[in-house]
Design an enzyme around this catalytic site. Structure first.
Site, mmCIF file in Angstrom:
data_model
loop_
_atom_site.group_PDB
_atom_site.id
_atom_site.type_symbol
_atom_site.label_atom_id
_atom_site.label_comp_id
_atom_site.label_asym_id
_atom_site.label_seq_id
_atom_site.Cartn_x
_atom_site.Cartn_y
_atom_site.Cartn_z
ATOM 1 N N TYR A 186 -9.561 6.485 1.824
ATOM 2 C CA TYR A 186 -8.278 5.800 1.653
ATOM 3 C C TYR A 186 -8.465 4.311 1.347
ATOM 4 O O TYR A 186 -7.881 3.771 0.399
ATOM 5 C CB TYR A 186 -7.441 5.974 2.918
ATOM 6 C CG TYR A 186 -6.078 5.314 2.885
ATOM 7 C CD1 TYR A 186 -5.101 5.742 2.003
ATOM 8 C CD2 TYR A 186 -5.773 4.275 3.769
ATOM 9 C CE1 TYR A 186 -3.841 5.152 1.986
ATOM 10 C CE2 TYR A 186 -4.520 3.677 3.758
ATOM 11 C CZ TYR A 186 -3.557 4.122 2.870
ATOM 12 O OH TYR A 186 -2.322 3.531 2.851
ATOM 13 N N LYS A 190 -7.265 1.505 -1.807
ATOM 14 C CA LYS A 190 -6.430 0.327 -1.576
ATOM 15 C C LYS A 190 -7.163 -0.970 -1.949
ATOM 16 O O LYS A 190 -6.535 -1.929 -2.390
ATOM 17 C CB LYS A 190 -5.963 0.289 -0.112
ATOM 18 C CG LYS A 190 -5.008 1.435 0.242
ATOM 19 C CD LYS A 190 -3.789 1.448 -0.672
ATOM 20 C CE LYS A 190 -2.780 2.519 -0.278
ATOM 21 N NZ LYS A 190 -1.591 2.511 -1.169
#
Length: 344
Positions: A186, A190
Site C-alpha cells: 500500500y 502512495k
C-alpha cells in the site's frame, strides 16, 4: 539580544504571521456552480467531500465501480442540495483501473470539469512473504495508476473545453509519508502518487491550474473495516491505538487546507509533523511555524518506529534478539521483529 529575547520576539512574530495567514490571506474554497467530479465518491471520504460540495452549491458527479452504491449515494446527496431545481448531481459507473473505461467516462461528459477529486483507493495490508505479486499489481493499478488515468483524461478534457483555474485534488495517505511492516504493498503506491503529484503540480502551473495532495489519517469507513480484517497483529501494535476520524471530519480538514491554499494537506498533528520533515522542495504551509516545529518533527521521526518495536518487545520478549527468517513457518510477529532488530 540574547537567545531568550530572540525566541520571545520570534514567537510573537510567528503568532502574528499565523493569525494573518489564517484569517486574512486565505479565502473560502469556492465551488458554487462549478462541476466537481469525484472518483471513489460513493462512500467514505469521497462521499463526505461530495456532501460538502453539494452543500456549497456545486454540480457533482460521483464515480465508482458499483452502480447500486452510486444510486444510493446520489439519492442521499440530493437531500443536501441547495438548489434542487438547477443543481446537477449525477453518477457514472467506472473502473478507474481500466484505461478504456476512464477514457469513455471523460468522452461521455458533456459539461466541462472544473475540479477533480481523485479518491478511489483501497488498502490490502499483509506481510510481503505472505502476499502474491498479483496483489501488488492490483494495488498499483487502483491506488496509483487509477488516479493517473483519471487525471490524464480529465486534464485533456479541461484543455479542450478551455477551463480556467481548474483544480486537481489527490487523496494519498499518511502511508505516503512513512511506512512500516504490513504496508509494503500500500505505502509503495502512495509514495508513487506523491512523487507524481510533486512533478505534476509544476506542470499544472504552466496552465494556471492548481493541485493539492491530502495525506489522510486513519478514517472510520467501510474500507478501514475491511483493512482491519487483513492487518497483521504486529502492524496493529506498531500503529498503536490511533483515534479514528470520521469521513466527515477528514473531508472538513481537506476543505480547510484547500481554502488556505496549501498544496500538502494533513488532518492531525502527528502526520503534520511527518509532512514538515518530509517536505522536499514543495511550498511550505507556514514557513515560520514549520521552522520552529522542525526539530520536534525530526525527533518524532527518529523515535516513533523504536517506540512501536519496544512495545512489541515488552509483550513478546521470547521473540526478540536472535530470531531467524529461515524457520519453517515464521510467525507474523517473528518476521516483524527480525526486520527491526536487524536494522537497529
Amino acid at each position: 539580544m540574547n537567545f531568550v529575547n530572540f525566541l520571545f520576539v520570534y514567537i510573537i512574530v510567528l503568532i502574528i504571521w499565523t493569525f494573518y495567514k489564517r484569517y486574512f490571506s486565505s479565502s473560502e474554497f469556492q465551488v458554487k456552480n462549478k462541476h466537481v467530479l469525484i472518483t471513489g465518491g460513493s462512500s467514505g471520504l469521497g462521499f463526505s467531500f461530495a456532501k460538502l460540495c453539494v452543500k456549497n452549491g456545486a454540480n457533482v458527479t460521483i464515480v465508482s465501480r458499483s452502480q447500486e452504491k452510486l444510486d444510493v449515494a446520489v439519492k442521499q446527496l440530493r437531500g443536501f442540495s441547495t438548489k434542487k431545481d438547477s443543481q446537477k448531481i449525477e453518477s457514472f459507473a467506472c473502473d478507474v483501473t481500466c484505461v478504456s473505461e476512464v477514457e469513455q467516462l471523460f468522452c461521455s461528459l458533456i459539461v466541462p470539469v472544473d475540479i477533480i477529486v481523485l479518491c478511489a483507493g483501497a488498502s490490502k495490508p499483509g506481510f510481503f512473504h505472505q502476499q502474491s505479486p498479483v496483489l501488488f499489481k492490483d494495488q498499483v493499478e487502483l491506488n496509483y495508476l487509477g488516479s493517473v488515468y483519471a487525471a490524464t483524461y480529465c486534464f485533456q478534457k479541461m484543455l479542450r473545453d478551455g477551463v480556467c483555474g481548474a483544480k486537481f485534488i489527490f487523496i494519498s495517505s499518511a502511508c505516503g509519508l512513512l511506512s512500516f511492516p504490513g504496508y509494503s504493498q500500500y505505502a509503495a503506491t502512495k509514495f508513487a502518487l506523491r512523487g507524481f503529484c510533486d512533478a505534476f503540480r509544476g506542470e499544472l502551473l504552466l496552465f494556471q491550474y492548481t493541485s493539492h495532495i491530502f495525506f489522510a489519517s486513519s478514517i472510520d469507513s467501510p474500507g478501514f473495516a475491511e483493512e482491519q480484517k487483513l492487518k497483521p497483529e504486529l502492524t496493529k501494535k506498531i500503529e498503536g491505538t490511533c483515534v479514528l476520524q470520521t469521513s466527515d471530519q477528514a473531508a472538513a480538514s481537506l476543505w480547510t487546507g484547500i481554502s488556505r491554499g496549501h498544496y500538502q494537506i494533513t488532518s492531525d498533528f502527528a502526520v503534520e509533523l511527518l509532512r514538515i520533515s518530509n517536505n522536499s522542495t514543495n511550498p511550505r504551509n507556514n514557513f515560520l511555524l514549520e521552522l520552529l516545529l522542525l526539530p520536534f518533527a525530526c525527533i518524532m521521526q527518529h523515535l516513533s518506529p523504536a517506540q512501536g518495536v519496544a512495545k512489541c518487545e515488552r509483550r513478546h520478549k521470547q521473540f526478540t534478539g536472535h530470531m531467524t527468517l529461515y524457520s519453517a513457518k515464521p510467525s507474523s510477529l517473528r518476521l516483524g521483529l527480525v526486520i527491526y532488530s536487524t536494522s537497529s
